[in-house]
Enzyme design. Sequence first.
Site, short mmCIF file in Angstrom:
data_model
loop_
_atom_site.label_atom_id
_atom_site.label_comp_id
_atom_site.label_asym_id
_atom_site.label_seq_id
_atom_site.Cartn_x
_atom_site.Cartn_y
_atom_site.Cartn_z
N SER A 121 15.89 21.34 -15.78
CA SER A 121 14.57 22.29 -15.67
C SER A 121 15.14 23.48 -16.49
O SER A 121 16.13 24.05 -16.50
CB SER A 121 13.98 22.65 -14.36
OG SER A 121 13.23 23.62 -14.79
N LYS A 132 17.10 21.53 -10.59
CA LYS A 132 16.47 20.21 -10.95
C LYS A 132 17.29 19.34 -11.66
O LYS A 132 17.79 19.67 -12.71
CB LYS A 132 15.19 20.58 -11.75
CG LYS A 132 14.06 21.49 -11.01
CD LYS A 132 12.97 20.67 -10.40
CE LYS A 132 11.95 20.07 -11.32
NZ LYS A 132 10.97 19.46 -10.68
N HIS A 145 0.81 -1.31 -0.04
CA HIS A 145 -0.09 0.11 0.07
C HIS A 145 0.77 1.31 -0.07
O HIS A 145 0.43 2.25 0.44
CB HIS A 145 -0.97 0.11 1.01
CG HIS A 145 -1.92 -1.14 1.48
ND1 HIS A 145 -3.02 -1.62 0.80
CD2 HIS A 145 -1.32 -2.31 2.06
CE1 HIS A 145 -3.31 -2.64 1.33
NE2 HIS A 145 -2.17 -3.07 2.07
N GLU A 162 10.05 8.52 -16.88
CA GLU A 162 8.66 9.15 -17.07
C GLU A 162 8.35 8.90 -18.54
O GLU A 162 7.06 8.28 -18.69
CB GLU A 162 8.76 10.81 -16.63
CG GLU A 162 9.07 10.93 -15.46
CD GLU A 162 9.06 12.44 -15.23
OE1 GLU A 162 8.01 13.32 -14.57
OE2 GLU A 162 10.15 12.86 -15.67
#
Length: 466
Positions: free
Chosen positions: A278, A284, A157, A291
């Site tokens: 970024s 970043k 979970h 992704e």
Amino acid sequence: MSEKLWGGRFQKDTDKLVEKFTASLPFDQRLAEEDVKGSLAHVEMLARCSVISAEEAEKISAGLEEIRKEIERGEFPFDLALEDIHMNIEQRLIEKIGSVGGKLHTARSRNDQVALDLHLYLKRELYNIEQLVLGLQEQLLKAAHRYKGVVLPGYTHLQRAQPVLLAHHLLAYFWMLQRDRERMQGVFARTDLMPLGAGALAGTGFPIDREYVAEKLGFGALYENSMDAVSDRDFVLEFFAFASLLMMHLSRLSEELILWSSSEFDFIELDDAYTTGSSIMPQKKNPDVAELGRAKTGRVYGHFFALLTVLKGLPLTYNRDLQEDKEGLFDTIDTLKMLLPLYSGMIETMRVKEKQMGNAVRKDFANATDLADYLVRKGLPFREAHRVVGAMVVYCQEQGILLQDLDLEQCERFHALFTEDIKEVLDPLRVAHARKVRGGTAPCAVEEQMKKAEQALRLIMSKREE
Ligand code: ARG
């Protein structure tokens, strides 16, 4: 009369828009090599069976070889008006060697020809893809060896559950990929069927030798029904099913890499070479490869469903709808061939933050099950032990401490069975070591698992094509 190879019964030219709409050339150019290969085997067989003369066969073969070179050199004059790769090659052959080139298509139709090309093409790519899956499995296994001593929380979970070895966690993906490769065996078996000889749909009256062609092209078996041979695309669907499962596995791995590299988890750092920055936030470092890999899953599922839908209402046998099988197939192959090496690279180069993983285990209640098991070993039924430890967790949370911070006196307040030896079971980093069952996370069990994984790597499911 129309100029087309099939133009005999047409009095008008094809509308330009129709030509563009029906052409498959922009994408089936990829089958050029297979198309030539199939034609060479076909023509050789036609001569062997005296359907054409040896001399004719020689001329045709020589012409096809020249065409093969033109294609390799990028000099082949592709013409959209000729619809597809099959017509392009046949027309070019006639241009080169004259009307004898027209004999190539004896005892053959584009319907069995395109099926043959597709079977040949997929067989070759299955082998290539399997090698890449193997490559990723190897990286996972290597990483498992590298991080043998590292412990991190295992989750259910997405809540911390029980500590596991990082090696154990990574090997879970190894076995998913092993099943994917096993599925390839089925895909390969059904792709390894030779359709030529089916003609347009009903077979041919010429005395051809299908077995010879199959052997020449390295096929393990023949289609036993000509109508099935020209209308079957199950093998493509099975490939999509395999690819969908594989992508789903890569997507789950992506999700973990993304979570693990977030500041919230802080378990790994992906290598600079496998991340991007970024344009506005200088700090970043984004896991874009993972992704995009996760996102590409969508298009592979899409191709699977698209072809299932194309096929579901088709009457036997060949229908032009079947031309829609190709773009999805090629795109799926490209997607897998692009992604698999990227995942191998990400796993190989990621930096594991051993300390942070260890802290996440130490500063948690991941040892609660072991504490309950401790009471069970002393004779308490598990259900009661569960309740006792549950109450201890609540107490600790109220006090802002962990189970291992409790002294014996505090423990005894919860149950009389606790004694001095409790300290040993509470060491969070050691609890993983207790799970020695086959398939469990104890180092000795994981060691056994790695041996099995090593053996599994040696099984190869698809055959290499010449
Ligand atoms: N381009 C066609 C395809 O990909 C080849 C077969 C065409 N056959 C036909 N009868 N029009 O399916």
